[in-house]
Write an enzyme that holds these catalytic residues in place. Sequence first.
Site, PDB file in Angstrom:
ATOM      1  N   LYS C  76      38.208  39.509  43.520  1.00 45.32           N
ATOM      2  CA  LYS C  76      38.490  40.559  42.213  1.00 45.32           C
ATOM      3  C   LYS C  76      36.767  41.238  42.847  1.00 45.32           C
ATOM      4  O   LYS C  76      35.752  41.076  43.479  1.00 45.32           O
ATOM      5  CB  LYS C  76      37.434  39.434  41.618  1.00 45.32           C
ATOM      6  N   SER C 151      39.053  37.306  32.713  1.00 44.42           N
ATOM      7  CA  SER C 151      39.616  39.104  33.640  1.00 44.42           C
ATOM      8  C   SER C 151      39.839  38.899  34.862  1.00 44.42           C
ATOM      9  O   SER C 151      40.287  40.370  35.427  1.00 44.42           O
ATOM     10  CB  SER C 151      37.708  38.812  33.571  1.00 44.42           C
ATOM     11  N   SER C 175      37.764  32.945  32.234  1.00 45.20           N
ATOM     12  CA  SER C 175      38.203  34.037  33.153  1.00 45.20           C
ATOM     13  C   SER C 175      39.221  33.720  34.618  1.00 45.20           C
ATOM     14  O   SER C 175      39.299  34.254  35.330  1.00 45.20           O
ATOM     15  CB  SER C 175      37.633  35.135  33.387  1.00 45.20           C
TER      16      SER C 175
END
Lengths: 488, 105, 485
Positions: C76, C151, C175
């Site tokens: 990420k 996210s 997330s």
Amino acid sequence: MSDKSEYFIVRDQNIYEVVIGLEVHAQVTSNSKLFSSSSTKFGAEPNTQVSLVDAAFPGMLPVINEFCVKQAIKTGIGLKAKINNKSVFDRKNYFYADLPQGYQISQYKYPIVGEGNVTLDMPNGQKKIGIERLHLEQDAGKSIHDIDPNSTLVDLNRSGVALMEIVSKPDLRSPDEVNAFIKKLRSIMRYLGTCDGNMQEGSLRADVNVSVRKKGSKDLGTRCEIKNVNSIKFMQMAIAYEANRQVDLIEEGKKIDQETRLFDTKKNETRSMRSKEDAHDYRYFPDPDLLPLEIDDEYINKIKLEIPELPDEKKKRFIDKFNLTSYEATILVSDIETSKYFEEVIKDSDVKLSTNWITGELFALLNEKGLDISDSPISSKNLSKLINFIKDGTISGKIAKTIFEIMAEKDEDPEKIINEKGLKQESNPEELEKLIDQILNDNRDKVTEYKSGKDKLFGFFVGQAMKVSGGKANPKLLNEILKTKLIK
Amino acid sequence: MVVCDNIFYHMTIDLKTVKHISKLARISLEEKKAEKLATDMNSIFEFIEKLNELNTDNVEPLTSIAETTLRFRDDKITSENIREKILKNSPEKNDDFFVVPKVVE
Amino acid sequence: MSEIPSLTLYELIKNIKEKKISSNEAAKSFIDRAERSKKLNTYVTDNFENCLKLSKQFDNRPNFDLKLPGIPIAVKDLFCTTDVRTTAGSNILNNFIPTYESTVTQNIWNEGGILLGKLNCDEFAMGSSNETSFFGNVQNPISKDLVPGGSSGGSSAALAANLTPITIGTDTGGSIRQPASFTGTVGLKPTYGSCSRYGIVAFASSLDQAGPMSKDVKDCSILLEVISSFDKKDSTSIDFKRNNYSKELTNNIKGLKIGIPKEYRIDGMPDEIEKLWQKGIEYAKECGAEIIDISLPHTSYALPTYYIVAPAEASSNLARYDGVKYGFRSSGENLIDMYEKTRSEGFGEEVKRRIMIGTYVLSSGYYDAYYLKAQKVRQLIKKDFDDAYNKVDAILTPSTPSSAFKIGEKSSDPVSMYLNDIFTVPVNLAGLPGISIPAGTDKNNYPLGLQIIGKPFDEQTVLNIAYSMEEKINYKNNICDWWIK
Ligand SMILES: [Mg+2]
Ligand SMILES: [Zn+2]
């Protein structure tokens, strides 16, 4: 300094009293910063003592320096204050170019140190000034406006350095008291080694809160905060200006706005610093990157064992043990270096003589040369030797002054100077007798006058003997022998 | 559920408040965006106000979920001069300093 | 070997150790697939060239004792990576190249992992659909125009699309778990304090936690073992004895007590979620667990609490993005003007909205009413779990109240978007470990997840339950590679 520390502003019938509180920012003496491991050394090239944490890079986190915590606790003990077992680090949020995180890590609701007090020695007696609190916080960086004409440059070397913010109660009443308070605070911290108190380097600075009220009134007036004043002289000037400004406003029937002001050292005036629309809202909240700071009593007690004798206690000991006057003791303890010097000298020397020589000759010398005692041209060891030569009669006080002057130029062993220059006092009775006989012989007329009652002539014979001996005659012995010879 | 009576919610967030907040947050807002934000914030706070149902008078606030005490670091200097790295990403180039628009104090 | 990308981590490691596949071959096949998968928009920044170089280096001097021997991994874009651009999905960090490495990614490289690139995510991890990224939507490989969750949406999509064998995300309110649920993958949020936050772009410090995302539970346990570590650089990192999660992984959960919280049966929850949950309960029973009804009375207050705490912390954490030290700067007439323009243009709408909310709840006069209140309620929520754990070893709930939705479907209504995290948020507020495992599909054949919540630091039990249920559920993602060129 006036005889009394009372300070009033008088306008016609009205007498006003000034109420002052200080927020002192004292830089903690430590190797590394409060929450990062970069150096705190003064005077480095710009931005060379900045870590990723200090410059607030994404994902960087604070880790607290234990030594800074200990320093704050020590200072709290020195201020006779309550050390809190639990304190909390909060974020104080505001934007400024030299505040890289966009917040300052500080302590708001729960400071590490609570209430305490500091005792001032004022000409009209002692006065206790209350301490509201002491908390730990980060210093900001430095904005430089005068290098580049179009931009402000930012140096983050100081960003994250540990500060102790010491807040006094509004107990101060005059510029003189402020002077005494700052000096005392500085002295305590220097004894403790928690802050070097160097105001030129910004290690000690203060926000000064000033309000005025009619004498006798118990209510506090509206206060103004004068930000970041970095010398005692400027603090005193700012207070005087600000108090008079406020009194003028009251006399004119105008309102005093509670505001932050700046002291303009060039114009010697304070002026409003921030516009109202920019009113601050710091949005304090506990820093989620840190946990509450918990300190148990055992930890505090261990630190207590490391606390040296502080100025108040030392003064008391000097008076009790050495019979010094309060005045002498006060000046000898006012600064840790002075007290250290004094204690080194008296280790092997007479206390009374040492006190006189230090507060007299040495202070005059330092004053003249503009030196701190830590840079004294005469070491404590050599001064102690000199004093011992006086005490045992090797030299007279007068000769000692000559030797002192030589020592002031180069810190030499007084014994060496005495030997080289042949300044040793003549204390051999036989030699002195010979010398006196000679003088009496040469001044028979004066001897007759003396014997007929002109007592004053005794001084003449002493003077002659001193002159002939080159000042080396032992005055005490000389007197004794002269007396016996003149009676005969 | 008891409604806690010493706290007053149910205030609507007006345009003036939104603008004040945007000043504090240092985010400039066009008029239209400010209006939209006021609407959004009101609907979010309507939803947040559910907390009002709870009496929390005797509850200790939870500040950190990590149940441990603050760990200390030694007073050692371990980071050296990394000025180049520190300034590498700065928007206005200068070898020694960060540069911002002129500040008049 | 065309099937490399579809291998699990465990299989890939095995093949590499047996020298059936080289690290370089693996890297090549993932990169090749990524090149043909641009439509998904998973990568913000790739590290392909370097990855190929490093994989060759590994092959020249292999070390098979490492836990991730030569394994290419995409992460990420919230983790700072040395010399590789790190954006946090934001324009304000569009040009930011860190000179340092996050502890979690460093742990991965230390065990032989090799960085493939940085994966798209919601801006500063604020979002549940990956639609707030400055770099655009991410497509869910499950079906076109479906959000991958958020996210960590780039991570979940890349994983489900076989562009990386495993990945890491961060989870502040769900997330990791919600995108895992939306893509039919496994995602674990560890106990707060397990994985260091050092070098992770902060969203809400008291809630943020990095965690593993994988195709199955075994892989998840391997990755957790690598990334979970005590770190002196993070004052909230906790020094506890970490298990060898993969070694101690077992499908024997006989006698474990699993709680079913009645408050998670929310109004308007789709029937299929209820059914999935029931199915999950049955599986757990079949595995030998004992099912116990429990109550977590303050569940419905978790989201409002979260939407005070997280924005408040974020408003302060994001104050450092001011155009002075790094990142985007807009020119301004003076310092304040520069700040306001930089932040207005640098941040996207959702981030600005949350900064505004956070600034408001902390502002003078509102602190007690909102922030302090939320902290108190957070205490109550945590206590609910403490009480429950006196009776049970773990808790079973659905991961999300629905399956993945269409891109654009919820982006105009923030509150409906926030409701997505209703089952995951309480876990962050209480700092607990939670895992989402794929457990079935809805009427559209979109994946649905079940969440297992554990006691603090009891990731092993969470993993064990997930492992044994995974076996019973036997879920297989049905992805047709619709986006491949
Ligand atoms: Mg102040
Ligand atoms: Zn301060």
